[in-house]
Design an enzyme around this catalytic site. Sequence first.
Site, PDB file in Angstrom:
ATOM      1  N   ARG A   1       0.851  -1.208   0.000  1.00  0.00           N
ATOM      2  CA  ARG A   1       0.000   0.000   0.000  1.00  0.00           C
ATOM      3  C   ARG A   1       0.876   1.243   0.000  1.00  0.00           C
ATOM      4  NH1 ARG A   1      -3.778   0.135   5.106  1.00  0.00           N
ATOM      5  NH2 ARG A   1      -4.897  -1.524   4.020  1.00  0.00           N
TER       6      ARG A   1
ATOM      7  N   ARG B   1      -1.489   6.854   9.677  1.00  0.00           N
ATOM      8  CA  ARG B   1      -1.693   6.326   8.315  1.00  0.00           C
ATOM      9  C   ARG B   1      -1.797   7.477   7.303  1.00  0.00           C
ATOM     10  NH1 ARG B   1      -3.676   1.028   8.287  1.00  0.00           N
ATOM     11  NH2 ARG B   1      -2.849  -0.084  10.079  1.00  0.00           N
TER      12      ARG B   1
ATOM     13  N   LYS C   1      -3.326   1.638  14.919  1.00  0.00           N
ATOM     14  CA  LYS C   1      -3.296   2.623  13.834  1.00  0.00           C
ATOM     15  C   LYS C   1      -3.922   3.954  14.250  1.00  0.00           C
ATOM     16  CE  LYS C   1      -6.076  -0.488  11.691  1.00  0.00           C
ATOM     17  NZ  LYS C   1      -6.870  -1.135  10.667  1.00  0.00           N
TER      18      LYS C   1
ATOM     19  N   LYS D   1      -5.550   7.646  12.365  1.00  0.00           N
ATOM     20  CA  LYS D   1      -5.992   8.134  11.059  1.00  0.00           C
ATOM     21  C   LYS D   1      -6.445   9.588  11.138  1.00  0.00           C
ATOM     22  CE  LYS D   1      -7.299   3.589   9.421  1.00  0.00           C
ATOM     23  NZ  LYS D   1      -8.352   2.713   8.903  1.00  0.00           N
TER      24      LYS D   1
ATOM     25  N   CYS E   1     -15.071  -3.112   0.052  1.00  0.00           N
ATOM     26  CA  CYS E   1     -13.680  -3.423   0.403  1.00  0.00           C
ATOM     27  C   CYS E   1     -13.224  -4.611  -0.459  1.00  0.00           C
ATOM     28  CB  CYS E   1     -13.588  -3.785   1.885  1.00  0.00           C
ATOM     29  SG  CYS E   1     -14.258  -5.410   2.236  1.00  0.00           S
TER      30      CYS E   1
ATOM     31  N   CYS F   1      -8.016 -10.609   1.251  1.00  0.00           N
ATOM     32  CA  CYS F   1      -8.029 -10.242   2.667  1.00  0.00           C
ATOM     33  C   CYS F   1      -8.173 -11.471   3.573  1.00  0.00           C
ATOM     34  CB  CYS F   1      -9.174  -9.280   2.953  1.00  0.00           C
ATOM     35  SG  CYS F   1      -9.163  -8.802   4.687  1.00  0.00           S
TER      36      CYS F   1
ATOM     37  N   CYS G   1     -16.362  -8.164   6.242  1.00  0.00           N
ATOM     38  CA  CYS G   1     -16.327  -8.471   7.677  1.00  0.00           C
ATOM     39  C   CYS G   1     -16.627  -7.185   8.443  1.00  0.00           C
ATOM     40  CB  CYS G   1     -14.969  -9.067   8.085  1.00  0.00           C
ATOM     41  SG  CYS G   1     -13.702  -7.835   8.440  1.00  0.00           S
TER      42      CYS G   1
ATOM     43  N   CYS H   1     -13.824  -1.482   6.475  1.00  0.00           N
ATOM     44  CA  CYS H   1     -12.851  -0.773   5.633  1.00  0.00           C
ATOM     45  C   CYS H   1     -13.487   0.152   4.602  1.00  0.00           C
ATOM     46  CB  CYS H   1     -11.936  -1.772   4.949  1.00  0.00           C
ATOM     47  SG  CYS H   1     -10.937  -2.691   6.140  1.00  0.00           S
TER      48      CYS H   1
END
Length: 574
Positions: free
Chosen positions: A79, A148, A218, A220, A440, A446, A485, A489
């Site tokens: 990424r 991120r 993380k 953001k 996603c 994934c 899930c 995302c």
Amino acid sequence: MSEQNANEPKLSPVEGHKSEGRFLRGTLPEEIADPAVEHLSDANKSLIKFHGSYQQEDRDARKTRAKPGVGKAYMFMIRLKLPGGKLTADQYLAMDDICGEFANGTLRLTTRQSIQFHGVLKGNLKATMAAINASLVTTLGACGDVNRNVLSCPAPLPDATRAQMMADCAAVAERLAPKAGKQSYHEVWLNGTPMNFGDATDAATVEPLYGKTYLPRKFKAAFALPHDNCTDILAQCLGYLAITEGGKPVGYNLFAGGGQGQTNSQPDTYPLMAQPVGFIELGEVLPAAEGILKLFRDHGNRADRKRARLKYVMKDWGVEKFRDVFYRDYFAGPRRDPREAPITGLDLHHGWQSMGAGKFFLGLSVENGRIKDEGTLRMRSGLRAIVAKYKCEARITAQQDIMLCGFSMADRAGVDSMLNEYGIPRPETLSQVQRWSMACPAVPTCPLALTESERVLPDVVKQLGSVLTDLGLSDELVSVRMTGCPNGCARPYQSEVGIVGRGGTNYTLYIGGDTYGRRLNAEVEDRVPIGQIVPKLAKVFTAYKAERTTGEAFGDYCDRVGLAKLKELVGATA
Ligand code: SRM
Ligand code: SF4
């Protein structure tokens, strides 16, 4: 291992990987160079995320590789870190080359204005990273327990506020980037000089914001405008909402503590909207970013990674305590109340628009962010040809779309004809529901996916589009977001319709968010088979058509009539 008081909860294993990882180095150079190592050790699997890569496996290949002795088809996702989603023409072309040479031949635009490469083999990792860096693009900090990719409205519209936001976005990204970690990154991927940090090194000197254990999880951040929340700032750990006076930017309302992910088995996890913290002036953007990040570093949960996000600090403390601690311990500037600036819109930035000074940009809808060639839709080849011919800048939106920027009026007819040649639809020819949908990646890449997402949403959207056309509702803005899930995302919990993978071909159905990202939706029914999603939604849209008030949006209608009525309409079983 890091020192720990016997009364404190046991730290998660990832804390050990970080503290022993020598500022993100671990033994990555050795494991990556060794052809006998098919997949990484647990510690290096954690550390490589900070470098912008995840070890994955091709889940489609599981059936054919089930025989004894045949292992998983390991591969890597990479990424980029692209503050504000900006790429020069040459950088875009280089990324296109890379996806053809080293990845699966597609570029995947993400919900955080970035690009992912899927299917990179271990033996090609170093060459891929080197090629990315040769274009002056990095992947450091695109994943991992650090700040991120920072988001900002990418539309190159001729306004001073967006320009200020883009500059502040780049500054925040730079300030919050790992420092010692950057040296490891150079050593691992670019044959940089091996680091010489002994155990006695003062972590705060070489990694001033993060220390040697980085963040609990993380982090953001995003910038948006009140009339254009295209970066969904209320889903972020840290949000800056631009405040203007007389058309000029004067500062930001600061928001903190948003996030989407939840875990089925853990009821104390849930999506939360960011809360207003206060107003800051332009000169306070970086101190505010550092302050919120350090608050998280010091107070986030390092024992339970499922509850390790800033949103739970906000939830557990409440907004008043959060503000008190922030202004007392983490921010030297004055405490000011947020300005009155409600969010009133979200622009997809589709179609031809003026950049001022005789220049134009073109916003294109990319279905679920996947740039590929398939059948008559040759999106990858077409974008490549246009960028190569016109040397136009590319900008990625947080809605998984792309803008091509910097055309003259005379260029436009040629670009339009190239779109036709490559079968790339102009956004205005697509249904509203398709333009406002996101999914996603989920299966096959994934590892956390419980169901399909990107590969099945187009069909759901097509069916829903027909229902809306039959009901005469095709012009309504309805955002539909699907994930494989509950991690969220594609930010499915703040769209009007959220479809979240539950397992097999069953999904949890959420309804009642808002097209502009201002409200969470509510769970209406669990374990809905995919084939029943559209028929159930059709019942709600039929009721909406009959009962809506003048100008009432679908999400607002659902919010007004309430959960009990929505459950009744869909025939919820529980
Ligand atoms: Fe995400 C984990 C893909 C945006 C919440 N996300 C993952 C991983 C890396 C799976 C994994 O940990 O092994 C996924 C890789 C799949 C693949 O094959 O590519 C993945 N996330 C994505 C992307 C590509 C989805 C997309 O359709 O674009 C987005 C990449 C953004 C980027 O460029 O940086 C992406 N992920 C998000 C967002 C949306 C956002 O940031 O605005 C969220 C919800 C917001 C939030 O963070 O709360 C999000 N991803 C998660 C979570 C849940 C975290 C939590 O708090 O519980 C996970 C799971 C985890 O971290 O353990 C996750
Ligand atoms: Fe994977 Fe779940 Fe994120 Fe989808 S929402 S990419 S299935 S982690």
